[in-house]
Design a protein around this motif. Structure first.
Motif, PDB file in Angstrom:
ATOM      1  N   SER A  80       6.068  -1.160   9.534  1.00 22.44           N
ATOM      2  CA  SER A  80       4.798  -1.729  10.026  1.00 22.44           C
ATOM      3  C   SER A  80       4.153  -2.489   8.874  1.00 22.44           C
ATOM      4  N   GLY A  82       4.815  -1.974   5.673  1.00 24.58           N
ATOM      5  CA  GLY A  82       5.766  -2.133   4.572  1.00 24.58           C
ATOM      6  C   GLY A  82       5.374  -1.447   3.273  1.00 24.58           C
ATOM      7  N   SER A  84       5.685   1.809   2.455  1.00 25.27           N
ATOM      8  CA  SER A  84       6.329   3.097   2.196  1.00 25.27           C
ATOM      9  C   SER A  84       6.555   3.299   0.706  1.00 25.27           C
ATOM     10  N   SER A  89      11.032   1.860   4.880  1.00 26.52           N
ATOM     11  CA  SER A  89      10.982   0.819   5.908  1.00 26.52           C
ATOM     12  C   SER A  89      11.951  -0.326   5.620  1.00 26.52           C
ATOM     13  N   ASP A 140      -7.292   3.933   1.180  1.00 32.62           N
ATOM     14  CA  ASP A 140      -8.081   3.292   0.122  1.00 32.62           C
ATOM     15  C   ASP A 140      -7.770   1.809  -0.059  1.00 32.62           C
ATOM     16  N   ILE A 155      -5.555   9.452   4.514  1.00 32.47           N
ATOM     17  CA  ILE A 155      -6.649  10.012   3.709  1.00 32.47           C
ATOM     18  C   ILE A 155      -7.351   8.873   2.979  1.00 32.47           C
ATOM     19  N   TYR A 417       1.423  15.564  -0.091  1.00 36.22           N
ATOM     20  CA  TYR A 417       1.153  14.693   1.064  1.00 36.22           C
ATOM     21  C   TYR A 417       2.430  13.909   1.363  1.00 36.22           C
TER      22      TYR A 417
HETATM   23  C1  LIG Z   1      -0.944   0.710  -2.518  1.00 35.12           C
HETATM   24  C2  LIG Z   1      -0.889   1.899  -1.599  1.00 35.12           C
HETATM   25  C3  LIG Z   1      -2.048   2.593  -1.313  1.00 35.12           C
HETATM   26  C4  LIG Z   1      -2.017   3.694  -0.453  1.00 35.12           C
HETATM   27  N1  LIG Z   1      -3.178   4.373  -0.191  1.00 35.12           N
HETATM   28  C5  LIG Z   1      -3.175   5.383   0.687  1.00 35.12           C
HETATM   29  C6  LIG Z   1      -4.368   6.074   1.013  1.00 35.12           C
HETATM   30  O1  LIG Z   1      -5.441   5.804   0.470  1.00 35.12           O
HETATM   31  N2  LIG Z   1      -4.302   7.071   1.933  1.00 35.12           N
HETATM   32  C7  LIG Z   1      -3.150   7.415   2.549  1.00 35.12           C
HETATM   33  O2  LIG Z   1      -3.181   8.292   3.395  1.00 35.12           O
HETATM   34  N3  LIG Z   1      -1.993   6.802   2.236  1.00 35.12           N
HETATM   35  C8  LIG Z   1      -1.982   5.803   1.327  1.00 35.12           C
HETATM   36  N4  LIG Z   1      -0.804   5.192   0.995  1.00 35.12           N
HETATM   37  C9  LIG Z   1       0.454   5.695   1.558  1.00 35.12           C
HETATM   38  C10 LIG Z   1       0.682   5.062   2.921  1.00 35.12           C
HETATM   39  O3  LIG Z   1      -0.099   5.730   3.888  1.00 35.12           O
HETATM   40  C11 LIG Z   1       2.170   5.205   3.322  1.00 35.12           C
HETATM   41  O4  LIG Z   1       2.951   4.549   2.369  1.00 35.12           O
HETATM   42  C12 LIG Z   1       2.407   4.660   4.724  1.00 35.12           C
HETATM   43  O5  LIG Z   1       3.672   5.072   5.159  1.00 35.12           O
HETATM   44  C13 LIG Z   1       2.327   3.157   4.752  1.00 35.12           C
HETATM   45  O6  LIG Z   1       2.333   2.695   6.057  1.00 35.12           O
HETATM   46  P1  LIG Z   1       2.947   1.250   6.382  1.00 35.12           P
HETATM   47  O7  LIG Z   1       2.887   1.060   7.835  1.00 35.12           O
HETATM   48  O8  LIG Z   1       2.303   0.241   5.486  1.00 35.12           O
HETATM   49  O9  LIG Z   1       4.399   1.466   5.819  1.00 35.12           O
HETATM   50  P2  LIG Z   1       5.868   1.128   6.300  1.00 35.12           P
HETATM   51  O10 LIG Z   1       6.624   0.993   5.015  1.00 35.12           O
HETATM   52  O11 LIG Z   1       5.915   0.014   7.246  1.00 35.12           O
HETATM   53  O12 LIG Z   1       6.307   2.443   7.035  1.00 35.12           O
HETATM   54  C14 LIG Z   1       6.503   3.634   6.322  1.00 35.12           C
HETATM   55  C15 LIG Z   1       7.170   4.635   7.221  1.00 35.12           C
HETATM   56  O13 LIG Z   1       6.268   5.055   8.233  1.00 35.12           O
HETATM   57  C16 LIG Z   1       6.952   5.194   9.460  1.00 35.12           C
HETATM   58  N5  LIG Z   1       6.425   4.185  10.382  1.00 35.12           N
HETATM   59  C17 LIG Z   1       5.802   3.024  10.076  1.00 35.12           C
HETATM   60  N6  LIG Z   1       5.424   2.399  11.189  1.00 35.12           N
HETATM   61  C18 LIG Z   1       5.811   3.160  12.229  1.00 35.12           C
HETATM   62  C19 LIG Z   1       5.688   3.046  13.627  1.00 35.12           C
HETATM   63  N7  LIG Z   1       5.081   2.010  14.179  1.00 35.12           N
HETATM   64  N8  LIG Z   1       6.208   4.017  14.389  1.00 35.12           N
HETATM   65  C20 LIG Z   1       6.834   5.077  13.844  1.00 35.12           C
HETATM   66  N9  LIG Z   1       6.974   5.243  12.518  1.00 35.12           N
HETATM   67  C21 LIG Z   1       6.464   4.295  11.711  1.00 35.12           C
HETATM   68  C22 LIG Z   1       8.410   4.997   9.191  1.00 35.12           C
HETATM   69  O14 LIG Z   1       9.015   6.228   8.890  1.00 35.12           O
HETATM   70  C23 LIG Z   1       8.377   4.117   7.956  1.00 35.12           C
HETATM   71  O15 LIG Z   1       9.529   4.247   7.166  1.00 35.12           O
HETATM   72  C24 LIG Z   1      -0.797   4.107   0.114  1.00 35.12           C
HETATM   73  C25 LIG Z   1       0.388   3.415  -0.189  1.00 35.12           C
HETATM   74  C26 LIG Z   1       0.347   2.325  -1.032  1.00 35.12           C
HETATM   75  C27 LIG Z   1       1.610   1.615  -1.371  1.00 35.12           C
END
Ligand SMILES: Cc1cc2nc3c(=O)[nH]c(=O)nc-3n(C[C@H](O)[C@H](O)[C@H](O)COP(=O)(O)OP(=O)(O)OC[C@H]3O[C@@H](n4cnc5c(N)ncnc54)[C@H](O)[C@@H]3O)c2cc1C
Length: 463
Positions: A80, A82, A84, A89, A140, A155, A417
């Motif tokens: 989603s 990106g 991770s 992902s 955040d 969170i 977490y």
């Molecule tokens: C710079 C940064 C700051 C962050 N800050 C916080 C924060 O303040 N609080 C917090 O809680 N987390 C935080 N995170 C962690 C973040 O919540 C996770 O990395 C989360 O997985 C990112 O979601 P995404 O959709 O961008 O990732 P993606 O890389 O797209 O997805 C990560 C994983 O989530 C699952 N996923 C994604 N989309 C779907 C979907 N539509 N259906 C089913 N599964 C799916 C899959 O397993 C996938 O591999 C942070 C990460 C980064 C890099």
């Protein structure tokens, strides 16, 4: 023959062409000019080389993609935002199911809810909701996808006042491993809905999320730049956890960036950069942050009334793609031994690092541990050590520094977490999910994904 090669042979170019025709959205292949841009993820240290990327146009495309991958024995990666931390992902030889095209946002102010497409980011949704004086408690950083963030827990800046993102979640639309499009909520597939609130991407591909909105108007936000001394670190958790719940802090021991509101002589100095949001009347926020300023003379103070999305302007550098490594843990107390380990590590730190300290309590802690698959409700502190690799020659040294500090802190860990885990092995997944939570997740996994089609995640094995 390794797994990735087997996968490439399993689907012929002709198979891929037929698959592409069955989709409404585009299939981006490695030979396409759009591939490199479409494949890029936030943590470029984890950048894999996918077989192809499905830019899903709707839940039907997701079902088609799951079916194609399962028939051809191709590993699935779900993407989603990106962001991770573990690089889940993307991957070598995987079929990426990319939800970025699902950008619907339907706000129902009368009901106080919103349906949000899985492709939107926290910043995009927060910006749109702020026009109505509303918010969802995301994380955040604005560039993080709402999907991965929510499924792990979510969170952020409103955790003490309004809880986690999952605490605002009311329902999802999900495509499960059998290709069925289902709704999950407290009344439909309640077991699945429980598991989706913390269990990550284990149970299917979520295409839409329905949230209950919380009122958030102008906030007091910003950062206090404090000396990184023992006294300051000792006072952090007691002050932050007894502050009014409107105040949520996220602090970083790190070198002070060259910011215009910090006098130049302090740039590069290791400090406690205490960022905060006071989600109440901004005028009251100054009293809430005052106790931190009594512990030590700050290098600088930047506390400004701002629309809530303004806080994402202050964290946007962290959303820029780059290579990094992370280790994280929850603690019940940030004790003197842990503080000393942190202070000792910074005497010998790389040029760039951050040791993030989050202090919890409040609304997030009032939800019973068993109510959702995010069980670490009583953790008071989270320590996350992040090393951006600014110098390719120092990757090994920076990683060793990161792991040494983690090893020093780990005896005090009460869990971790899931969204802050890299691929760290089974014991760390078990640390994210206490035994009772894990057992229940494994039962739900057996019901909705018995063959573990969705395993590029913090994987729950089907019971
Ligand atoms: C710079 C940064 C700051 C962050 N800050 C916080 C924060 O303040 N609080 C917090 O809680 N987390 C935080 N995170 C962690 C973040 O919540 C996770 O990395 C989360 O997985 C990112 O979601 P995404 O959709 O961008 O990732 P993606 O890389 O797209 O997805 C990560 C994983 O989530 C699952 N996923 C994604 N989309 C779907 C979907 N539509 N259906 C089913 N599964 C799916 C899959 O397993 C996938 O591999 C942070 C990460 C980064 C890099």
């Amino acid at each position: 023959m390794d797994a990735a090669v087997t996968m490439h042979l399993a689907a012929t170019p002709a198979d891929l062409t037929a698959f592409a025709r069955a989709l409404r959205g585009p299939l981006v292949r490695s030979e396409d000019s759009a591939f490199a841009a479409a494949a890029g993820v936030h943590n470029v240290a984890m950048q894999g080389s996918p077989l192809a990327i499905v830019r899903a146009a709707d839940a039907g495309d997701v079902a088609t993609a799951i079916g194609f991958a399962c028939r051809n024995d191709i590993e699935i990666a779900v993407r989603s935002g990106g962001h991770s931390v573990a690089g889940h992902s993307t991957g070598d030889g995987v079929l990426v199911i990319d939800l970025r095209g699902l950008r619907g946002l339907h706000v129902d102010l009368a009901e106080g809810t919103a349906w949000v497409g899985a492709g939107l980011t926290a910043g995009e949704v927060t910006g749109a909701l702020a026009e109505h004086g509303m918010a969802v408690p995301f994380g955040d950083t604005g560039s993080v996808g709402i999907a991965g963030l929510t499924l792990g827990g979510g969170i952020g800046w409103l955790a003490r006042k309004h809880g986690l993102a999952i605490d605002a979640l009311q329902a999802v639309e999900i495509v499960t491993a059998d290709g069925e499009v289902r709704m999950a909520s407290a009344s439909e597939h309640p077991d699945l809905f429980w598991a989706l609130r913390g269990g990550g991407g284990n149970f299917g591909v979520v295409t839409r999320f329905q949230y209950r909105l919380v009122p958030v108007g102008e906030v007091l936000g910003g950062a206090l730049f404090l000396p990184a001394t023992r006294d300051v670190l000792r006072s952090l958790a007691p002050i932050a956890s007894s502050a009014p719940e409107e105040l949520t802090t996220i602090s970083m021991v790190m070198p002070i960036p060259p910011l215009p509101f910090v006098p130049e002589e302090h740039h590069g100095r290791t400090a406690l950069v205490l960022m905060f949001v006071y989600a109440g009347d901004p005028a009251d926020g100054h009293a809430a942050i005052a106790p931190f300023l009594q512990v030590a003379q700050p290098y600088a103070v930047a506390a400004m009334p701002m629309p809530y999305p303004g806080i994402y302007e202050l964290t946007k550098d962290g959303g820029e793609p780059g290579p990094s490594t992370t280790r994280s843990l929850f603690m019940d107390v940030l004790d003197d031994a842990s503080i000393d380990a942190i202070l000792e590590a910074v005497t010998d730190a790389p040029d760039m690092f951050l040791i993030q300290l989050r202090v919890f309590g409040g609304a997030m802690a009032r939800v019973p541990a068993e109510a959702t698959a995010f069980a670490h409700r009583s953790a008071t502190v989270q320590v996350t050590i992040v090393n951006p690799f600014t110098d390719p020659a120092r990757v090994a040294a920076d990683t060793a520094w990161n792991r040494a500090l983690f090893t020093a802190l780990e005896p005090k860990a009460t869990g971790v977490y899931a969204n802050f885990l890299e691929d760290e092995g089974e014991a760390r997944i078990r640390a994210a999910y206490p035994e009772a939570t894990y057992r229940r997740l494994a039962m739900v996994k057996r019901r909705y994904d018995p063959r573990n089609a969705f395993h590029r995640n913090q994987n729950i094995r089907p019971a």
